[in-house]
Scaffold this motif. Structure first.
Motif, PDB file in Angstrom:
ATOM      1  N   ASP A 200      92.195  54.778  53.800  1.00  0.00           N
ATOM      2  CA  ASP A 200      91.866  53.414  53.381  1.00  0.00           C
ATOM      3  C   ASP A 200      91.136  53.395  52.038  1.00  0.00           C
ATOM      4  O   ASP A 200      91.294  52.463  51.253  1.00  0.00           O
ATOM      5  CB  ASP A 200      90.975  52.756  54.454  1.00  0.00           C
ATOM      6  CG  ASP A 200      91.660  52.760  55.816  1.00  0.00           C
ATOM      7  OD1 ASP A 200      92.884  52.492  55.860  1.00  0.00           O
ATOM      8  OD2 ASP A 200      90.984  53.043  56.818  1.00  0.00           O
ATOM      9  N   TYR A 201      90.323  54.399  51.784  1.00  0.00           N
ATOM     10  CA  TYR A 201      89.576  54.488  50.527  1.00  0.00           C
ATOM     11  C   TYR A 201      89.703  55.915  49.989  1.00  0.00           C
ATOM     12  O   TYR A 201      89.573  56.879  50.744  1.00  0.00           O
ATOM     13  CB  TYR A 201      88.082  54.175  50.729  1.00  0.00           C
ATOM     14  CG  TYR A 201      87.803  52.820  51.325  1.00  0.00           C
ATOM     15  CD1 TYR A 201      87.717  51.691  50.510  1.00  0.00           C
ATOM     16  CD2 TYR A 201      87.628  52.664  52.696  1.00  0.00           C
ATOM     17  CE1 TYR A 201      87.462  50.437  51.062  1.00  0.00           C
ATOM     18  CE2 TYR A 201      87.375  51.418  53.252  1.00  0.00           C
ATOM     19  CZ  TYR A 201      87.292  50.309  52.427  1.00  0.00           C
ATOM     20  OH  TYR A 201      87.041  49.084  52.969  1.00  0.00           O
ATOM     21  N   ILE A 202      89.944  56.012  48.702  1.00  0.00           N
ATOM     22  CA  ILE A 202      89.985  57.324  48.057  1.00  0.00           C
ATOM     23  C   ILE A 202      89.211  57.239  46.749  1.00  0.00           C
ATOM     24  O   ILE A 202      89.508  56.400  45.894  1.00  0.00           O
ATOM     25  CB  ILE A 202      91.430  57.787  47.756  1.00  0.00           C
ATOM     26  CG1 ILE A 202      92.255  57.869  49.044  1.00  0.00           C
ATOM     27  CG2 ILE A 202      91.401  59.156  47.077  1.00  0.00           C
ATOM     28  CD1 ILE A 202      93.696  58.231  48.811  1.00  0.00           C
ATOM     29  N   ASN A 203      88.195  58.095  46.621  1.00  0.00           N
ATOM     30  CA  ASN A 203      87.451  58.218  45.370  1.00  0.00           C
ATOM     31  C   ASN A 203      87.746  59.578  44.757  1.00  0.00           C
ATOM     32  O   ASN A 203      87.815  60.579  45.473  1.00  0.00           O
ATOM     33  CB  ASN A 203      85.938  58.122  45.610  1.00  0.00           C
ATOM     34  CG  ASN A 203      85.505  56.698  45.956  1.00  0.00           C
ATOM     35  OD1 ASN A 203      84.367  56.470  46.298  1.00  0.00           O
ATOM     36  ND2 ASN A 203      86.422  55.737  45.901  1.00  0.00           N
ATOM     37  N   LEU A 204      87.946  59.599  43.454  1.00  0.00           N
ATOM     38  CA  LEU A 204      88.104  60.862  42.744  1.00  0.00           C
ATOM     39  C   LEU A 204      86.761  61.193  42.108  1.00  0.00           C
ATOM     40  O   LEU A 204      86.299  60.493  41.209  1.00  0.00           O
ATOM     41  CB  LEU A 204      89.192  60.758  41.672  1.00  0.00           C
ATOM     42  CG  LEU A 204      89.481  62.056  40.904  1.00  0.00           C
ATOM     43  CD1 LEU A 204      89.933  63.161  41.855  1.00  0.00           C
ATOM     44  CD2 LEU A 204      90.537  61.823  39.836  1.00  0.00           C
ATOM     45  N   LEU A 205      86.118  62.261  42.594  1.00  0.00           N
ATOM     46  CA  LEU A 205      84.794  62.656  42.122  1.00  0.00           C
ATOM     47  C   LEU A 205      84.932  63.764  41.085  1.00  0.00           C
ATOM     48  O   LEU A 205      85.533  64.804  41.363  1.00  0.00           O
ATOM     49  CB  LEU A 205      83.933  63.164  43.284  1.00  0.00           C
ATOM     50  CG  LEU A 205      83.856  62.255  44.520  1.00  0.00           C
ATOM     51  CD1 LEU A 205      83.030  62.927  45.600  1.00  0.00           C
ATOM     52  CD2 LEU A 205      83.266  60.910  44.149  1.00  0.00           C
ATOM     53  N   ASP A 206      84.421  63.533  39.901  1.00  0.00           N
ATOM     54  CA  ASP A 206      84.439  64.530  38.837  1.00  0.00           C
ATOM     55  C   ASP A 206      83.021  65.069  38.682  1.00  0.00           C
ATOM     56  O   ASP A 206      82.143  64.404  38.147  1.00  0.00           O
ATOM     57  CB  ASP A 206      84.933  63.911  37.526  1.00  0.00           C
ATOM     58  CG  ASP A 206      85.218  64.968  36.472  1.00  0.00           C
ATOM     59  OD1 ASP A 206      84.576  66.031  36.524  1.00  0.00           O
ATOM     60  OD2 ASP A 206      86.075  64.725  35.609  1.00  0.00           O
ATOM     61  N   PHE A 207      82.789  66.293  39.164  1.00  0.00           N
ATOM     62  CA  PHE A 207      81.449  66.855  39.165  1.00  0.00           C
ATOM     63  C   PHE A 207      80.998  67.309  37.781  1.00  0.00           C
ATOM     64  O   PHE A 207      79.828  67.593  37.575  1.00  0.00           O
ATOM     65  CB  PHE A 207      81.369  68.017  40.155  1.00  0.00           C
ATOM     66  CG  PHE A 207      81.175  67.565  41.573  1.00  0.00           C
ATOM     67  CD1 PHE A 207      79.940  67.651  42.183  1.00  0.00           C
ATOM     68  CD2 PHE A 207      82.224  67.015  42.288  1.00  0.00           C
ATOM     69  CE1 PHE A 207      79.750  67.221  43.478  1.00  0.00           C
ATOM     70  CE2 PHE A 207      82.049  66.583  43.582  1.00  0.00           C
ATOM     71  CZ  PHE A 207      80.809  66.678  44.186  1.00  0.00           C
TER      72      PHE A 207
END
Length: 670
Positions: A264-271
């Motif tokens: 339902d939700y997708i976040n792309l995390l760039d560390f």
């Protein structure tokens, strides 16, 4: 001219050629007909110079043996024409397709070599080319013919090369000229050899020819080869780098694209930049956050309030980005499920995007979805499967087929249209068996070994933990034999989860102390019996422990306080010794531990144990004291394990007496 100059000159040429060959060892990786032909020719030139050294030493009477002189002279005349063969082979390989009828050239040269060998053989019986008389080389009437042989070949090589030198008009023209002078050198210096027999002009001719080719042709060709190789390597590295980057981009997109249809939700995390971006188009971006000061995304902060109280801390810890690097070490993804207040379930997952699983985090997909319906279906499937008593199939091993008699819906889906008996067994195991039992069950369901495993038995069975039904028993029962081979077997599966769990619970209850969850005295006695029969107990250490002042606590603060003291002691004992052995409650305030380690390893454990005891405090009791003593098999190699336990108990009571004496408490008041 000094006669010694002959062999000294030839030796000098051989040394220089040998040094050049040694310096070119790195080109062994170059594999081509031209390169191989050059190496063969260079090796033979080196041999010619070395044999010329021997001939010169014979001629100078350094080697005073007519037989050796005769043999050396024979080798000399043969090697002159054999050298032409490798000379010719190299030129033909270098000129390549430009020369027609290469085989004819080599055949003619072979005829010349054969003719020369015949002359040498005849010369053994009657003088035709030379003879040796009292250390002197005396020529025969056919000696000029022996020299003309190789000149014919060299002239043929030279004329052929000259033709291509005049015809060639490209930048390689200078190298073709070098090849021409290469063939010209032995001809000119061969003539000088006839005029001045005391000088090593033959060796000089071959040496100069070799040197011209190496310097002006081979070195340039090799330099060009290595330059091309470097360029090719750069191109390959660049291509691999581009391919790797493209592959990484494709993988990222495929992972996110495939997840977008499920989550339902997708976040792309760039560390690297600490930026979180929504993958779908509903909300383009989240707030930029700093992982060091704000290790939770906006999405996490919004969802956490919906999670039930029991799962709240777990959800908050799981979504803590400051610990994600450590938790994802060696993994491609991690996931967890949490219950919500509205009777729904959510699943959250972190998926590593690109990079090695042990490398620092770069990009990570953070996904969340509602799995309430999945949970309902899972429960329905589980309920249906628990009602399944067994499945039944008959396997025809001779034809590798099987007959379906009783089969659940889920097994039908797993097996599908599979026709092979072995294929069906593999599908069944891979679909229902948990990973930790899979290898064992795949070996058990190997139909090729059924005959051997069932000899003299009515059936064989194995138990495994299933993905859907818990514990399951599979049984193979032979029903038809032919020529001492099992032809047909009945295969059944039975759900034994409740039976297995009852057994596990029964074993647990019978071996575990109810208050402390440590092993009880029964388990302690069983382990002592087992260790008594085990001769390999050199690293055994038995520790006896007793809680100080328990009676005083029970009498003054009550039995709940006493129980708190016992539980506190058991926790300290379990935390200290569980990594190296087993701990037991053998009486009211009495504990034992059997550990497998040396005393050096035990010392820091006991130090940590003492600190843990000193720092312990409870709700009803403010402090904890434990007396203990230990005995090791290394210290008392002649004692049995029970005698070690008695020695440890003795030392514990000595320490306990010292404790009471030091504290001023009378022992009877404990």
């Amino acid at each position: 001219m000094d006669i010694n100059m002959y062999w000294i000159s030839a030796l000098t040429y051989a040394v220089i050629i040998g040094m050049i060959l040694l310096s070119n060892l790195r080109v062994r990786k170059i594999s081509s007909n031209v390169e191989n032909s050059f190496k063969q020719m260079a090796t033979w030139v080196l041999f010619f110079c070395l044999q010329d050294v021997v001939w010169g030493m014979c001629d100078a009477n350094i080697i005073k043996n007519d037989a050796v002189f005769f043999l050396s002279s024979s080798v000399f005349h043969i090697s002159t024409v054999v050298t032409t063969f490798f000379w010719l082979k190299y030129v033909l390989e270098y000129l390549g397709d430009k020369v027609k009828h290469k085989r004819l050239y080599l055949i003619l040269d072979t005829i010349v070599i054969s003719f020369q060998v015949i002359l040498i053989v005849i010369n053994i019986f009657t003088t035709t080319i030379f003879r040796i008389e009292d250390g002197l080389y005396v020529t025969g009437f056919l000696r000029p013919l022996a020299f003309i042989n190789q000149y014919v070949v060299y002239l043929a090589i030279g004329v052929t090369t000259l033709f291509f030198v005049l015809k060639k008009e490209t930048r390689g023209n200078s190298q073709y000229k070098s090849v021409f002078f290469f063939t010209l050198a032995p001809i000119l210096l061969g003539v000088c050899q006839l005029l001045y027999p005391n000088a090593a002009f033959y060796s000089l001719g071959y040496f100069l020819g070799f040197f011209i080719i190496h310097l002006f042709v081979v070195t340039k060709d090799r330099e060009e080869y290595f330059n091309q190789e470097k360029q090719l390597q750069k191109i390959i590295e660049l291509n691999n780098e581009l391919s790797s980057k493209q592959k990484e981009i494709d993988e990222q997109f495929e992972i996110l694209q495939s997840m977008s249809g499920t989550y339902d939700y997708i976040n792309l995390l760039d560390f690297k930049t600490s930026v979180a971006t929504r993958f779908d188009v509903k909300d383009s971006k989240e707030d930029v956050f700093d992982i060091n000061t704000d290790p939770h995304t906006t999405l996490t902060k919004r969802i956490v309030n919906d999670v039930i109280e029991d799962d709240y801390d777990s959800f908050w810890d799981f979504t803590n980005l400051s610990t994600l690097d450590e938790r994802l070490k060696g993994k491609s993804h991690i996931s967890a499920e949490f219950a919500c207040k509205n009777n729904e379930w959510i699943q959250t997952m972190y998926v590593r995007i690109g990079g090695d699983s042990n490398s620092p985090l770069g990009r990570v997909a953070y996904a969340l979805r509602n799995i309430t319906e999945d949970k309902k279906r899972e429960y329905q499937v589980y309920s249906a499967l628990t009602n399944l008593v067994y499945s039944l199939h008959i396997f025809d091993l001779e034809n590798d087929t099987f007959e379906r008699l009783i089969e659940s819906d889920i097994l039908k889906k797993l097996i599908g249209d599979e026709k092979s008996g072995q294929g069906m067994a593999n599908l069944l195991m891979r679909g229902t068996c948990k990973d930790e039992y899979l290898d064992l069950m795949l070996e058990f369901t190997n139909l090729s070994t059924i005959t051997e495993r069932t000899k003299g038995k009515k059936y064989i069975s194995a138990e495994f933990l299933g993905k859907y039904n818990g514990w399951t028993r599979m049984t193979f029962m032979p029903i038809e034999w032919q020529n001492n081979q099992v032809k047909k077997i009945v295969v059944t599966t039975q759900i034994i989860d409740s039976e297995k769990n009852e057994m596990i619970n029964l074993i647990y209850k019978s071996t575990t102390d109810e208050l402390t969850r440590l092993y009880n005295r029964r388990m302690y006695e069983d382990d002592l019996d087992e260790l008594t029969q085990n001769v390999d107990v050199e690293d055994c250490i038995v520790i006896a422990m007793d809680v100080n002042g328990l009676k005083t606590v029970n009498d003054t603060l009550g039995h709940k306080a006493g129980d708190e003291l016992i539980i506190g002691a058991s926790n300290c004992i379990n935390k200290s010794f569980s990594m190296v052995g087993k701990s037991y409650r053998t009486g009211g305030d009495e504990f034992m531990a059997i550990v497998r380690c040396d005393e050096e390893r035990l010392k820091p454990i006991l130090e940590e144990f003492d600190l843990m005891i000193k720092s312990w405090t409870g709700n009803l009791v403010s402090s904890l004291s434990i007396s203990y003593g230990y005995a090791s098999a290394k210290e008392y190699p002649s004692l049995t394990i029970r005698e070690l336990a008695a020695e440890a108990d003795k030392r514990m009571y000595e320490n306990k007496a010292a404790y009471y004496a030091q504290s001023g408490i009378e022992r009877r008041k404990r």
